[in-house]
Motif scaffolding. Structure first.
Motif, PDB file in Angstrom:
ATOM      1  N   VAL A 157      -1.821  -2.897   7.627  1.00 43.83           N
ATOM      2  CA  VAL A 157      -2.916  -1.988   7.906  1.00 43.83           C
ATOM      3  C   VAL A 157      -2.334  -0.675   8.051  1.00 43.83           C
ATOM      4  CG1 VAL A 157      -5.071  -2.011   9.263  1.00 43.83           C
ATOM      5  CG2 VAL A 157      -3.850  -4.191   8.669  1.00 43.83           C
ATOM      6  N   GLY A 158      -3.374   0.249   7.329  1.00 46.98           N
ATOM      7  CA  GLY A 158      -3.261   1.813   7.582  1.00 46.98           C
ATOM      8  C   GLY A 158      -2.151   2.504   6.615  1.00 46.98           C
ATOM      9  N   THR A 159      -1.328   1.800   6.224  1.00 46.65           N
ATOM     10  CA  THR A 159       0.021   2.313   5.581  1.00 46.65           C
ATOM     11  C   THR A 159      -0.306   3.306   4.480  1.00 46.65           C
ATOM     12  OG1 THR A 159       0.328   0.581   4.248  1.00 46.65           O
ATOM     13  CG2 THR A 159       1.630   0.784   6.503  1.00 46.65           C
ATOM     14  N   ASP A 160      -1.633   3.152   3.718  1.00 45.12           N
ATOM     15  CA  ASP A 160      -2.017   3.789   2.694  1.00 45.12           C
ATOM     16  C   ASP A 160      -2.727   5.114   3.306  1.00 45.12           C
ATOM     17  OD1 ASP A 160      -4.096   2.243   3.794  1.00 45.12           O
ATOM     18  OD2 ASP A 160      -5.253   2.303   1.892  1.00 45.12           O
ATOM     19  N   GLU A 161      -3.138   4.997   4.188  1.00 45.58           N
ATOM     20  CA  GLU A 161      -3.777   6.272   5.086  1.00 45.58           C
ATOM     21  C   GLU A 161      -2.571   7.048   5.509  1.00 45.58           C
ATOM     22  OE1 GLU A 161      -6.547   7.570   8.428  1.00 45.58           O
ATOM     23  OE2 GLU A 161      -6.651   5.592   8.064  1.00 45.58           O
ATOM     24  N   ALA A 162      -1.560   6.696   6.222  1.00 50.23           N
ATOM     25  CA  ALA A 162      -0.471   7.294   6.514  1.00 50.23           C
ATOM     26  C   ALA A 162       0.492   7.729   5.509  1.00 50.23           C
ATOM     27  CB  ALA A 162       0.338   6.357   7.414  1.00 50.23           C
ATOM     28  N   GLN A 163       0.450   7.220   4.292  1.00 50.20           N
ATOM     29  CA  GLN A 163       1.316   7.639   3.188  1.00 50.20           C
ATOM     30  C   GLN A 163       0.630   7.311   2.000  1.00 50.20           C
ATOM     31  OE1 GLN A 163       5.134   5.498   2.492  1.00 50.20           O
ATOM     32  NE2 GLN A 163       6.151   7.264   2.125  1.00 50.20           N
ATOM     33  N   PRO A 164      -0.357   8.211   1.726  1.00 51.44           N
ATOM     34  CA  PRO A 164      -0.944   8.447   0.328  1.00 51.44           C
ATOM     35  C   PRO A 164       0.026   8.553  -0.876  1.00 51.44           C
ATOM     36  CG  PRO A 164      -1.551   9.985   1.508  1.00 51.44           C
ATOM     37  CD  PRO A 164      -0.998   9.189   2.494  1.00 51.44           C
ATOM     38  N   ALA A 165      -0.328   7.984  -2.096  1.00 51.20           N
ATOM     39  CA  ALA A 165       0.567   8.278  -3.160  1.00 51.20           C
ATOM     40  C   ALA A 165       1.193   9.850  -3.096  1.00 51.20           C
ATOM     41  CB  ALA A 165      -0.004   7.834  -4.745  1.00 51.20           C
ATOM     42  N   LEU A 202       0.825  -1.107  -0.052  1.00 47.81           N
ATOM     43  CA  LEU A 202      -0.111   0.003   0.070  1.00 47.81           C
ATOM     44  C   LEU A 202       0.726   1.439  -0.191  1.00 47.81           C
ATOM     45  CD1 LEU A 202      -2.610  -1.191   2.610  1.00 47.81           C
ATOM     46  CD2 LEU A 202      -2.924  -0.999   0.154  1.00 47.81           C
ATOM     47  N   ALA A 203       2.150   1.101   0.480  1.00 45.32           N
ATOM     48  CA  ALA A 203       2.819   2.360   0.551  1.00 45.32           C
ATOM     49  C   ALA A 203       4.465   1.978   0.814  1.00 45.32           C
ATOM     50  CB  ALA A 203       2.556   3.163   1.715  1.00 45.32           C
ATOM     51  N   VAL A 204       5.409   3.072   0.449  1.00 49.15           N
ATOM     52  CA  VAL A 204       6.729   2.780   0.698  1.00 49.15           C
ATOM     53  C   VAL A 204       7.014   2.320   1.962  1.00 49.15           C
ATOM     54  CG1 VAL A 204       8.770   3.881   0.323  1.00 49.15           C
ATOM     55  CG2 VAL A 204       7.370   4.357  -1.282  1.00 49.15           C
ATOM     56  N   ILE A 205       6.311   2.905   2.878  1.00 52.61           N
ATOM     57  CA  ILE A 205       6.844   2.344   4.360  1.00 52.61           C
ATOM     58  C   ILE A 205       6.603   1.116   4.541  1.00 52.61           C
ATOM     59  CG2 ILE A 205       4.642   2.983   5.526  1.00 52.61           C
ATOM     60  CD1 ILE A 205       6.039   4.422   7.679  1.00 52.61           C
ATOM     61  N   ASP A 206       5.810   0.222   3.913  1.00 46.30           N
ATOM     62  CA  ASP A 206       5.598  -0.967   4.211  1.00 46.30           C
ATOM     63  C   ASP A 206       7.052  -1.834   4.326  1.00 46.30           C
ATOM     64  OD1 ASP A 206       2.781  -0.603   3.913  1.00 46.30           O
ATOM     65  OD2 ASP A 206       2.805  -1.308   1.707  1.00 46.30           O
ATOM     66  N   SER A 207       7.686  -1.676   3.656  1.00 47.44           N
ATOM     67  CA  SER A 207       9.147  -2.254   3.837  1.00 47.44           C
ATOM     68  C   SER A 207       9.812  -1.957   4.935  1.00 47.44           C
ATOM     69  CB  SER A 207       9.985  -2.187   2.412  1.00 47.44           C
ATOM     70  OG  SER A 207       9.176  -2.676   1.362  1.00 47.44           O
TER      71      SER A 207
END
Length: 244
Positions: free
Chosen positions: A152-160, A42-47
């Motif tokens: 969970v929630g990473t797309d909300e924390a770091q949208p494109a 969902l976002a770069v921060i996932d990794s």
């Protein structure tokens, strides 16, 4: 040593303070031995976050662009990616895809945890997309278990387009390992690879609140960039499509 310092001294403490990461199903990750962690993206921060939640190092396959950027930002990105254990691969397709799969197989045969995003790229809209078959090939060639993971929630924390993620609690759900060892010797059969890849996505979908879209994420990105309407989500899990 560099990874340990990054996780426990330099970056890890800051990320834990900012995002208070939580995890469900940590027991499903083996304490030793090779396994594939197959997750949504969902976002770069996932990794960055997933390794913080686990006692073992996770080696991710990351696009080579992360290591070739220009200027100070490029050097910092390359340093950071190296520090968290990301292995650069060319994702251009063809021979590059074969090289990426070979790299993943090597990591697994060394007994390590391999983190991979079966969709091949970040979700363009928060939905879950069709898996590429590379994850299935790695699983069948090595015989290691595949562990579904959902961020969970990473797309909300770091949208494109957002560089620094918002400070908020973020988490992961880890499912039970999938065993495909009974399919050893079928890594060259495309129908088998497709079925295994779909089963992996079904397990990821079962852990998440996402809708499933039965096209590749990269294809969807190109289509929407060209002005086409988003592909409708399907109400069927990948392995539960009605017979045609």
């Amino acid at each position: 040593m560099f990874y340990w310092v990054m996780k426990h001294v330099l970056v890890g403490p800051l990320l834990r303070l900012a995002y208070r990461p939580w995890v469900e199903g940590r027991k499903n990750v083996p304490r030793r031995g090779a396994a594939i962690l197959a997750g949504n993206h969902l976002a770069v921060i996932d990794s960055f976050l997933l390794p913080l939640m686990l006692p073992r190092q996770v080696k991710f396959l990351g696009k080579s662009d992360y290591f070739t950027g220009k200027g100070l930002k490029g050097r910092i990105t390359a340093w950071f990616m190296t520090g968290i254990g990301t292995i650069p691969v060319d994702r251009a397709g063809g021979a590059a895809s074969e090289a990426a799969i070979s790299t993943g197989v090597r990591v697994l045969r060394e007994g390590d945890l391999l983190g991979i995003y079966p969709e091949g790229t970040r979700s363009p809209d928060g939905r879950l997309y069709k898996a590429k078959t590379g994850v299935a090939r790695m699983a069948l060639e090595t015989g290691v278990p595949v562990i579904p993971v959902v961020m969970v929630g990473t797309d909300e924390a770091q949208p494109a387009g957002r560089v620094v993620p918002r400070f908020m609690p973020l988490g992961a759900r880890i499912g039970e390992p999938l065993d495909f060892s009974h399919l050893a010797g079928k890594a060259g059969d495309h129908a088998t690879l497709r079925r295994v890849a779909d089963e992996i996505m079904e397990a990821i979908l079962a852990l998440s609140d996402q809708e499933y879209v039965d096209v590749y994420a990269a294809t969807e990105k190109s289509a929407t960039a060209a002005g086409r309407e988003p592909t409708p989500a399907t109400r069927y899990l990948p392995t539960q499509r009605p017979a045609s």
